[in-house]
Every structure is written in C-alpha cells, then in structure tokens.
Design a protein around this motif. Structure first.
Motif, short mmCIF file in Angstrom:
data_model
loop_
_atom_site.label_atom_id
_atom_site.label_comp_id
_atom_site.label_asym_id
_atom_site.label_seq_id
_atom_site.Cartn_x
_atom_site.Cartn_y
_atom_site.Cartn_z
N LEU A 1 84.24 -4.23 24.32
CA LEU A 1 82.97 -4.29 23.99
C LEU A 1 82.39 -3.42 22.84
CD1 LEU A 1 81.14 -5.53 27.27
CD2 LEU A 1 81.46 -6.68 25.28
N THR A 2 83.06 -1.99 23.38
CA THR A 2 82.70 -0.88 22.54
C THR A 2 83.37 -1.13 21.05
OG1 THR A 2 82.69 0.45 24.42
CG2 THR A 2 83.06 1.63 22.26
N TYR A 3 84.58 -1.47 21.17
CA TYR A 3 85.33 -1.95 19.87
C TYR A 3 84.43 -3.03 19.02
CZ TYR A 3 89.31 -2.70 16.88
OH TYR A 3 90.24 -2.88 15.82
N MET A 4 83.77 -4.12 19.85
CA MET A 4 83.03 -4.85 19.00
C MET A 4 81.80 -4.35 18.40
SD MET A 4 84.97 -7.72 19.44
CE MET A 4 86.22 -8.42 20.29
N LEU B 1 92.37 -3.97 18.40
CA LEU B 1 91.85 -4.30 19.79
C LEU B 1 92.82 -4.44 20.79
CD1 LEU B 1 89.42 -4.98 21.46
CD2 LEU B 1 89.87 -7.54 20.97
N ARG B 2 93.81 -4.98 20.52
CA ARG B 2 95.12 -4.93 21.44
C ARG B 2 95.53 -3.67 21.88
NH1 ARG B 2 96.13 -7.08 25.60
NH2 ARG B 2 95.16 -8.96 24.70
N THR C 1 91.27 -1.89 12.92
CA THR C 1 91.87 -2.68 11.98
C THR C 1 91.48 -4.08 12.17
OG1 THR C 1 93.70 -2.91 13.49
CG2 THR C 1 93.90 -1.20 11.88
N ASP C 2 90.96 -4.52 13.15
CA ASP C 2 90.63 -6.02 13.51
C ASP C 2 89.28 -6.22 12.85
OD1 ASP C 2 92.93 -6.20 14.82
OD2 ASP C 2 92.27 -6.66 16.78
#
Length: 451
Positions: free
Chosen positions: A163-166, A49-50, A249-250
């Motif tokens: 938000l897309t990552y979530m 995410l970072r 990866t998160d």
C-alpha cells in the motif's frame, strides 16, 4: 660580562625559531586535525513491488520478532518431549559424620566420627502417562499456531509495504500531472502575452495565469514531498538506511484479471489465510490441553533406579543398586484438578468462538475486496473517458482562442481546470484500483503472487 656571549647566543636561537615559525605558518607548531572523510554515497536502489515485498519478508524487525517466537515455541516442544524421555543424574558425596547411639531419656551416647563416600547414578523413565503425552502434542499444535501467526504478521507487513508503494506511485503520478499542467499554463501564458502586445489581452489575464502557474508549482512541490515520504516509509519497513536513494520501477496497472466468484474466493481464503490456520491450531491446542488435564485422573507408571559405589573410603567401596516400579494413582488434590479442568474447558470454548469470528472476518474481507475492485474498475473507466472529454474541450478552446480574437479567455481557463481535474481523477482512480488489488490479495492469502 662573561655571561653576555651565552645570553646573546640564546637570544639568537630564539629569534631563529620565531622566524622559522612565521615562515612555516600556524601548522608548524601543531599538526592540524585531519578532516574525516565523507562516507561514500549509497548506490541507487531500483525497487519493484515484488522486490519490496520480498525484502520486507526477510528484513522487517516485526517479522524477525515472530521468528524468535517460533524458536521459543520449538524449545517448549523440546521441554515437553523431555518429560517423556529418560532422565539421568549423578552425584558424588564424601562426608564426615557421627551418629546418635544412646536411648532417649537415658545418657546420650554417640559414635566416633567416621567417613562415607557415595558415588551414584540415578535414572527415571515415565512408562505410561496420558497427561504428559497430550501435553507434548499440545505443545506441537501450539508451535504450528505460532508459525501461522508469524506468517500472518509477515502478510500484514507485506500488505503495508504494498500500500505504501502504491501511495508512492500515486504521488509520482501527481507530480507528473502537475508538471503537465504547468506546461499547459506556461504555453497559454506565452500566447496571452503575445496577444497583449496586439492589444487583445489584458494584464489581468496574465496575472490570473501566473497565479495559476504558481499554484501548480506549489502542488508539485507538495507531491514531491509525498513521494519522498512514501520512499522513507518503505525504507523503514525494509529496515534499510534512510539515506538510500530509491527508485520505484513499477507503474500502476489500469486493469485487473478476471476475478473468480465470491464463493470460490472465500473458499480459497479460508484454506490459505494463515489467520484461519493459526486459529484452527489454537483450537486443537486447547482440546489437547483440556485432555491432558483430564488425563491426570488416570494412573501413571514410572520406572526408577540408581546404582553406585559406597564405602568409608574410595578404595573400600562396594556396588549397590536400587530398582523400583512406581504406580501413581491420583485420589484427591483438594479440587485443584477440577478447577483447572473447568478453566481449560472454558478456554476451549473461547478458542472455538474466536475461530468463528476469524472465519466471518475473512469472509467479509473477501466480499469487501471484490466490491472494491469492481468499483475501482468502474472509476478508472469513467476517469479515462473524462480525461478524453476534458482534453478535447481544452483543444477546442485553444483553437477558438487562437483563431477568434474575440474568444473568451475563460473558455481556456475552464478547459485547463477540466483537464487538471480529469488527470487528478484518473490518478486517484488508478490508486484505488491498485490498492484494491492489494486488499484482494491480502484477503485471499495470495500476496506472494502480487506484482
């Protein structure tokens, strides 16, 4: 008859050529086109995410567009500063002319043609102009407002990426959930088939389980598409090739740190949100613009001068100069200045009202994010407890089904459905919690610390 030997030799040559072509194959006469080599596959991109937030801040086209707006605003500052600095110009003129020497009403007389050479340097400097000084200061405030606008746009892009990552993590969770459900149904299907051999279970029980297994497989395929869609959306935000294989990866966080009070969060947001700082600078820009127009009522002082060489020819020139101190006093311009003053005053009031609106919006977003976080934490706790209860229900149903031959089959199907719903509820609750984390970070201006 004497031409027959030559014709025979020619036919023999043609025959040998045809024989060689048939032996060499179709590639003998013309070289086959080379097949272009396939491009090497792109390496897998492990994306946290970072890392996604940092890449979006650097590569997103919308963020780069606002950087260009900053460059344009910097040029505008230089333009306004140039009005306060000395201006120099030069000219070189060689002319051939005649002049009128007679008296109007009598016979016309003109001079003989003569030449004039004139090389000159002109300079001017605004010594005192309140209006120009305030315009330059207004351009600087406008530059700061543009910089904060760019920062705000960058935060918007980062929030969208987060938000897309979530959503991608949620889709991955759904894939794992449906795969686990498939495993449960497959194990149960094996048990039912064994009991069918003993005459305890029926074909209807097996058909129901096979239908449920097919439904889980279909939902797994749909969830895999959602994962791919989220990855493509992230690649679009990062302006990377869509063929890039991405690995998220998160994982979801199942808890959040202790939050500060709403009053402290609002104060932090009003101090750190770029939208607020941008609007504050826009108010200051409007104030200086209004002051610069009202400053046009005041006198201004300008120094002017020129020096150069003038004569009939280059070799017979003399140096001349001219110096002047010009005091410009505005008197009346048909009311145009007063009209622009009224317009600037209205623009100032509009920017002040927008500032109030932005501050109210920021305060509302912070309170809403805090409420969303509290609700999401409660949902996660309830979903975890529900999953434990559903898992226990399924385990007890399995024991009854294995031990008791007269056990009801529907107890197992109800247990499977309860576990599936509980797992889905937990995935959704974790998604809501982590999405609320993103909204809270965006509302308080702390997206750079989100991980």
């Amino acid at each position: 008859m004497r031409h027959l030997p030559a014709r025979a030799r020619w036919c023999r040559v043609v025959g040998l050529l045809l024989l060689a072509q048939s032996i060499a194959g179709p590639g003998w006469a013309a070289t086959e086109p080379e097949v272009p080599a396939k491009p090497a596959p792109l390496p897998t991109l492990p994306l946290s995410l970072r890392g996604a937030l940092s890449a979006a801040a650097d590569n997103n086209p919308d963020v780069q567009l606002y950087r260009e707006r900053i460059a344009a605003a910097e040029s505008q500052v230089n333009t306004q500063l140039g009005a306060l600095l000395p201006n120099f110009a030069s000219s070189v003129k060689q002319s051939r002319q005649t002049q009128f020497l007679g008296t109007f009403g009598l016979s016309a007389v003109r001079s003989d043609p003569f030449s004039i050479f004139d090389a000159r340097v002109n300079a001017s400097q605004n010594l005192l102009s309140v209006s120009l000084i305030r315009k330059w200061r207004a351009s600087r405030q406008s530059l700061q407002a543009t910089e904060y606008d760019a920062e705000s746009r960058k935060y918007d892009v980062m929030a969208s990426v987060a938000l897309t990552y979530m959503e991608g993590l949620k889709a991955l969770g759904m894939v794992k959930m449906h795969e686990a459900n498939q495993q449960i149904v497959s194990d149960l299907l094996g048990m039912v088939k064994q009991r069918q051999k003993g005459g305890v279970a029926t074909g209807l029980d097996i058909a129901r389980l096979e239908g449920q297994l097919a439904s889980e497989r279909q939902q797994t395929a749909s969830a895999r598409y959602e994962v791919q869609h989220a990855k493509l959306t992230v690649l679009n935000f990062l302006s990377l090739p869509y063929e890039t294989p991405v690995v998220l990866t998160d994982e979801f966080k199942n808890d959040v740190d202790v939050l500060v009070s709403s009053q402290t969060a609002v104060e932090t947001a009003l101090a750190d949100r770029p939208e607020v700082q941008s609007q504050v600078n826009k108010v200051k820009t409007a104030e200086l613009t209004y002051a610069s127009i009202t400053g046009e009522r005041l006198p201004s002082l300008v120094a002017q001068g020129d020096t150069g060489m003038i004569g009939n020819r280059v070799g017979t020139t003399l140096q001349t100069y001219n110096m002047a101190l010009l005091l410009q006093i505005p008197i009346f311009d048909g009311g145009q200045r007063e009209g622009r003053i009224g317009e600037a005053k209205s623009q100032l009031r509009q920017e002040a009202l927008r500032l109030r609106s932005v501050m109210n919006q920021v305060s509302m977003e912070v309170h809403d994010a805090l409420a969303s976080l509290a609700a999401a934490k409660e949902q996660v706790a309830i979903a975890q407890a529900g999953l434990q209860a559903a898992t226990k229900e399924l385990d007890l149903a399995k024991e009854r089904f294995v031990v008791l031959t007269a056990s009801n089959y529907f107890e197992l199907t109800n247990g499977i459905s309860s576990v599936a719903r509980a797992r889905e509820n937990l995935v959704n609750a974790l998604f809501q919690l982590n999405s609320a984390r993103v909204h809270y970070a965006r509302s308080t201006g702390s997206l750079k610390t989100l991980n």
